[in-house]
Design an enzyme around this catalytic site. Sequence first.
Site, PDB file in Angstrom:
ATOM      1  N   ASP A  89      43.917  79.737  -3.280  1.00  2.19           N
ATOM      2  CA  ASP A  89      43.680  81.165  -3.048  1.00  2.19           C
ATOM      3  C   ASP A  89      44.338  81.536  -1.716  1.00  2.19           C
ATOM      4  O   ASP A  89      43.843  81.167  -0.649  1.00  2.19           O
ATOM      5  CB  ASP A  89      42.182  81.478  -2.987  1.00  2.19           C
ATOM      6  CG  ASP A  89      41.483  81.380  -4.338  1.00  2.19           C
ATOM      7  OD1 ASP A  89      42.053  80.768  -5.268  1.00  2.19           O
ATOM      8  OD2 ASP A  89      40.354  81.895  -4.455  1.00  2.19           O
ATOM      9  N   LYS A 151      43.422  88.508  -6.499  1.00  2.85           N
ATOM     10  CA  LYS A 151      42.031  88.376  -6.047  1.00  2.85           C
ATOM     11  C   LYS A 151      41.731  89.498  -5.063  1.00  2.85           C
ATOM     12  O   LYS A 151      42.539  89.793  -4.178  1.00  2.85           O
ATOM     13  CB  LYS A 151      41.830  86.999  -5.411  1.00  2.85           C
ATOM     14  CG  LYS A 151      40.452  86.768  -4.806  1.00  2.85           C
ATOM     15  CD  LYS A 151      40.350  85.353  -4.235  1.00  2.85           C
ATOM     16  CE  LYS A 151      39.087  85.168  -3.412  1.00  2.85           C
ATOM     17  NZ  LYS A 151      38.995  83.811  -2.823  1.00  2.85           N
ATOM     18  N   LYS A 180      40.538  88.065 -10.126  1.00  6.10           N
ATOM     19  CA  LYS A 180      39.351  87.442  -9.536  1.00  6.10           C
ATOM     20  C   LYS A 180      38.675  88.457  -8.626  1.00  6.10           C
ATOM     21  O   LYS A 180      39.277  88.941  -7.666  1.00  6.10           O
ATOM     22  CB  LYS A 180      39.710  86.181  -8.752  1.00  6.10           C
ATOM     23  CG  LYS A 180      38.497  85.553  -8.043  1.00  6.10           C
ATOM     24  CD  LYS A 180      38.845  84.248  -7.346  1.00  6.10           C
ATOM     25  CE  LYS A 180      37.679  83.734  -6.514  1.00  6.10           C
ATOM     26  NZ  LYS A 180      37.982  82.435  -5.850  1.00  6.10           N
TER      27      LYS A 180
END
Length: 217
Positions: A89, A151, A180
């Site tokens: 991430d 995300k 996400k």
Amino acid sequence: MKYNKLVDHTLLAPQATVHDIDKLIDEAIKYDFKSVCIAPTWIKHAKEKLAKSDVLVCTVIGFPLGSNATSVKVYETKIAIAHGADEIDMVINIGRFKNKEYEFVLNEIKAIKEECGSKTLKVIVETALLTNEEIAKVTEIVMQSGAEFIKTSTGFSYRGASFEDVEIMKRVAQDKLLIKASGGIKVGDDAIKMVELGANRLGMSKSIQIMEDLEKK
């Protein structure tokens, strides 16, 4: 819906100890979560503890500000994968994005994706700091990058994911990019709504309370 398999069970607090990480790992195994999301310093430890489970190890790069040099982020990614990370991430360079240096942002994501190879890359864009128009634009950029996910948040800004953030991302990405939602998911209904709006993964630190809440529904 097996909500547990959508959960990145998260502990990124800088003061987290090995005891805290072990508790997170034990909970992830018990609930069969998709992954644990932890700081890079704990990757090797988590990989060993999770060796006999299906739980993945997710870590963060350029976290939480995203303003490291691209070469530093790429090297961080290389080390993280060498230590056993299954998913990455990364945080975009938010200042460069807001300065409309879109090619810089795209090329940085591409460089990190190249280092990831077949490992999953999620691109954190910190929606709390973006306008709705910027959220739409950055979604377009991530779609071009080869990353698997966009995300919403680090969890370290003044708010996490909002329903509107996810709606905008889904409207732009449709089915060409996974989403996400992270930060700010506090109760079971939040998780349900995020998924209904298009979230494919949920980054949560309150995962256990939320799973218990969902089990009552």
